[in-house]
Write a protein that holds these residues in place. Structure first.
Motif, PDB file in Angstrom:
ATOM      1  N   LYS A   1       0.811  -1.231   0.000  1.00 37.63           N
ATOM      2  CA  LYS A   1       0.000   0.000   0.000  1.00 37.63           C
ATOM      3  C   LYS A   1       0.840   1.274   0.000  1.00 37.63           C
ATOM      4  O   LYS A   1       0.369   2.331  -0.373  1.00 37.63           O
ATOM      5  CB  LYS A   1      -0.945  -0.002   1.197  1.00 37.63           C
ATOM      6  CG  LYS A   1      -0.244   0.016   2.528  1.00 37.63           C
ATOM      7  CD  LYS A   1      -1.216  -0.033   3.672  1.00 37.63           C
ATOM      8  CE  LYS A   1      -0.431  -0.041   4.971  1.00 37.63           C
ATOM      9  NZ  LYS A   1      -1.216  -0.297   6.111  1.00 37.63           N
ATOM     10  N   ASP A   2       2.135   1.152   0.394  1.00 39.46           N
ATOM     11  CA  ASP A   2       3.031   2.303   0.395  1.00 39.46           C
ATOM     12  C   ASP A   2       3.820   2.438  -0.903  1.00 39.46           C
ATOM     13  O   ASP A   2       4.691   3.285  -1.017  1.00 39.46           O
ATOM     14  CB  ASP A   2       4.010   2.207   1.572  1.00 39.46           C
ATOM     15  CG  ASP A   2       3.297   2.217   2.915  1.00 39.46           C
ATOM     16  OD1 ASP A   2       2.275   2.932   3.036  1.00 39.46           O
ATOM     17  OD2 ASP A   2       3.759   1.505   3.827  1.00 39.46           O
ATOM     18  N   GLY A   3       3.520   1.574  -1.881  1.00 43.14           N
ATOM     19  CA  GLY A   3       4.192   1.632  -3.158  1.00 43.14           C
ATOM     20  C   GLY A   3       5.522   0.896  -3.216  1.00 43.14           C
ATOM     21  O   GLY A   3       6.238   0.993  -4.205  1.00 43.14           O
ATOM     22  N   GLN A   4       5.868   0.175  -2.149  1.00 43.14           N
ATOM     23  CA  GLN A   4       7.124  -0.568  -2.113  1.00 43.14           C
ATOM     24  C   GLN A   4       6.952  -1.922  -2.805  1.00 43.14           C
ATOM     25  O   GLN A   4       5.977  -2.630  -2.567  1.00 43.14           O
ATOM     26  CB  GLN A   4       7.559  -0.819  -0.661  1.00 43.14           C
ATOM     27  CG  GLN A   4       7.937   0.436   0.089  1.00 43.14           C
ATOM     28  CD  GLN A   4       9.245   1.017  -0.408  1.00 43.14           C
ATOM     29  OE1 GLN A   4      10.156   0.291  -0.807  1.00 43.14           O
ATOM     30  NE2 GLN A   4       9.345   2.336  -0.399  1.00 43.14           N
ATOM     31  N   ASP A   5       7.908  -2.265  -3.654  1.00 45.91           N
ATOM     32  CA  ASP A   5       7.891  -3.575  -4.303  1.00 45.91           C
ATOM     33  C   ASP A   5       8.505  -4.613  -3.371  1.00 45.91           C
ATOM     34  O   ASP A   5       9.518  -4.356  -2.714  1.00 45.91           O
ATOM     35  CB  ASP A   5       8.683  -3.550  -5.607  1.00 45.91           C
ATOM     36  CG  ASP A   5       7.936  -2.841  -6.721  1.00 45.91           C
ATOM     37  OD1 ASP A   5       6.696  -2.757  -6.646  1.00 45.91           O
ATOM     38  OD2 ASP A   5       8.599  -2.385  -7.672  1.00 45.91           O
ATOM     39  N   HIS A   6       7.895  -5.782  -3.322  1.00 45.72           N
ATOM     40  CA  HIS A   6       8.387  -6.900  -2.530  1.00 45.72           C
ATOM     41  C   HIS A   6       8.506  -8.110  -3.455  1.00 45.72           C
ATOM     42  O   HIS A   6       7.633  -8.356  -4.275  1.00 45.72           O
ATOM     43  CB  HIS A   6       7.428  -7.221  -1.370  1.00 45.72           C
ATOM     44  CG  HIS A   6       7.299  -6.108  -0.400  1.00 45.72           C
ATOM     45  ND1 HIS A   6       8.116  -5.971   0.690  1.00 45.72           N
ATOM     46  CD2 HIS A   6       6.440  -5.057  -0.353  1.00 45.72           C
ATOM     47  CE1 HIS A   6       7.768  -4.895   1.373  1.00 45.72           C
ATOM     48  NE2 HIS A   6       6.752  -4.320   0.761  1.00 45.72           N
TER      49      HIS A   6
END
Length: 121
Positions: free
Chosen positions: A88-93
């Motif tokens: 939701k924070d735009g971080q790719d995992h």
């Protein structure tokens, strides 16, 4: 090309069945494998956790009727898949999983081999 993985390990939780939005069922099993080294005469254990997704309908049906309990010893044969999602924070995992879905792929109980799923006709 060949993408094949074989694991023998222990389940870290009871197997679980999920249903996709399209209605297809998938089983999920967490499997721990381990290795060890000896350094200075002392044993050092290293555990690796694997997320296993089972898409083979006959194996999913088998798991519905006979779930694998935490601590079950299993044999897994499948393929490695690398996945990515954005939070939701735009971080790719990124993560890696083992998928049991195609011909030659399987999940078998080593604790109760007499109860393993039979091959589909």
């Amino acid at each position: 090309m060949l993408n094949k993985v074989q694991l023998i390990g222990f389940t870290g939780a009871d197997s679980e069945i999920r249903t996709t939005p399209s209605g297809k069922k998938v089983a999920v099993v967490r499997v721990a494998t381990s290795r060890y080294t000896k350094k200075g005469g002392e044993r050092q254990d290293y555990t690796t956790w694997h997320q296993v997704e089972i898409w083979s309908p006959h194996t999913v049906k088998w798991l519905e009727g006979r779930p694998l309990a935490k601590g079950s010893k299993v044999y897994v044969e499948g393929e490695i898949r690398n996945e990515r999602y954005t939070d939701k924070d735009g971080q790719d995992h990124y993560f890696t999983k083992v998928t049991v879905a195609g011909p030659g792929h399987e999940l078998k109980s080593l604790d109760r081999p007499e109860a393993n799923p039979e091959e589909p006709d």
